[in-house]
Design a protein around this motif. Sequence first.
Motif, mmCIF file in Angstrom:
data_model
loop_
_atom_site.group_PDB
_atom_site.id
_atom_site.type_symbol
_atom_site.label_atom_id
_atom_site.label_comp_id
_atom_site.label_asym_id
_atom_site.label_seq_id
_atom_site.Cartn_x
_atom_site.Cartn_y
_atom_site.Cartn_z
ATOM 1 N N UNK A 28 -119.662 101.208 140.112
ATOM 2 C CA UNK A 28 -120.281 102.115 139.166
ATOM 3 C C UNK A 28 -119.331 103.125 138.547
ATOM 4 N N UNK A 29 -118.037 102.825 138.543
ATOM 5 C CA UNK A 29 -117.030 103.763 138.054
ATOM 6 C C UNK A 29 -117.283 104.183 136.601
ATOM 7 N N UNK A 30 -117.752 103.267 135.780
ATOM 8 C CA UNK A 30 -117.924 103.548 134.357
ATOM 9 C C UNK A 30 -119.398 103.590 133.936
ATOM 10 N N UNK A 31 -120.301 103.693 134.880
ATOM 11 C CA UNK A 31 -121.722 103.616 134.562
ATOM 12 C C UNK A 31 -122.167 104.763 133.652
ATOM 13 N N UNK A 32 -121.627 105.952 133.832
ATOM 14 C CA UNK A 32 -122.017 107.078 132.981
ATOM 15 C C UNK A 32 -121.568 106.863 131.543
ATOM 16 N N UNK A 33 -120.367 106.360 131.353
ATOM 17 C CA UNK A 33 -119.894 106.055 130.000
ATOM 18 C C UNK A 33 -120.780 104.987 129.363
ATOM 19 N N UNK A 34 -121.150 104.001 130.156
ATOM 20 C CA UNK A 34 -122.003 102.933 129.647
ATOM 21 C C UNK A 34 -123.357 103.488 129.221
ATOM 22 N N UNK A 39 -118.226 102.554 123.996
ATOM 23 C CA UNK A 39 -117.632 101.232 124.128
ATOM 24 C C UNK A 39 -116.343 101.353 124.913
ATOM 25 N N UNK A 40 -116.225 100.566 125.935
ATOM 26 C CA UNK A 40 -114.992 100.502 126.694
ATOM 27 C C UNK A 40 -114.278 99.224 126.289
ATOM 28 N N UNK A 41 -113.010 99.340 125.991
ATOM 29 C CA UNK A 41 -112.224 98.164 125.652
ATOM 30 C C UNK A 41 -110.960 98.160 126.488
ATOM 31 N N UNK A 42 -110.472 96.992 126.762
ATOM 32 C CA UNK A 42 -109.241 96.840 127.525
ATOM 33 C C UNK A 42 -108.126 96.494 126.548
ATOM 34 N N UNK A 43 -107.123 97.355 126.493
ATOM 35 C CA UNK A 43 -105.985 97.116 125.615
ATOM 36 C C UNK A 43 -104.930 96.325 126.363
ATOM 37 N N UNK A 44 -104.267 95.439 125.657
ATOM 38 C CA UNK A 44 -103.133 94.747 126.255
ATOM 39 C C UNK A 44 -102.043 95.779 126.537
ATOM 40 N N UNK A 45 -101.222 95.539 127.554
ATOM 41 C CA UNK A 45 -100.210 96.530 127.942
ATOM 42 C C UNK A 45 -99.301 96.978 126.809
ATOM 43 N N UNK A 46 -98.881 96.050 125.942
ATOM 44 C CA UNK A 46 -97.984 96.435 124.849
ATOM 45 C C UNK A 46 -98.683 97.343 123.843
ATOM 46 N N UNK A 47 -99.966 97.136 123.625
ATOM 47 C CA UNK A 47 -100.730 97.983 122.715
ATOM 48 C C UNK A 47 -100.964 99.346 123.363
#
Length: 77
Positions: A28-34, A39-47
Amino acid sequence: MKKEVENEMEDELRSEYNFAQMEGGVRGKYVERYRKKNNLVLLDPDVAQAFPNDEAVNEALRLLIKVAQRQQSNNIL
């Protein structure tokens, strides 16, 4: 045939995966943001290296939107 699909779904995870023994995860780490509908997005390391924080990402995306809109309006004329 339907039974085969169900069996494939059951076999998707390997038996050696024991989630009870995994460490480091927080339930539930991100449940409050949800719940706030962020919107949570995962960026590639280089980005991710190019942007120090979420404000920098938003600023860059807004600029990209403006450029795209200008380009689109120039193509119409």
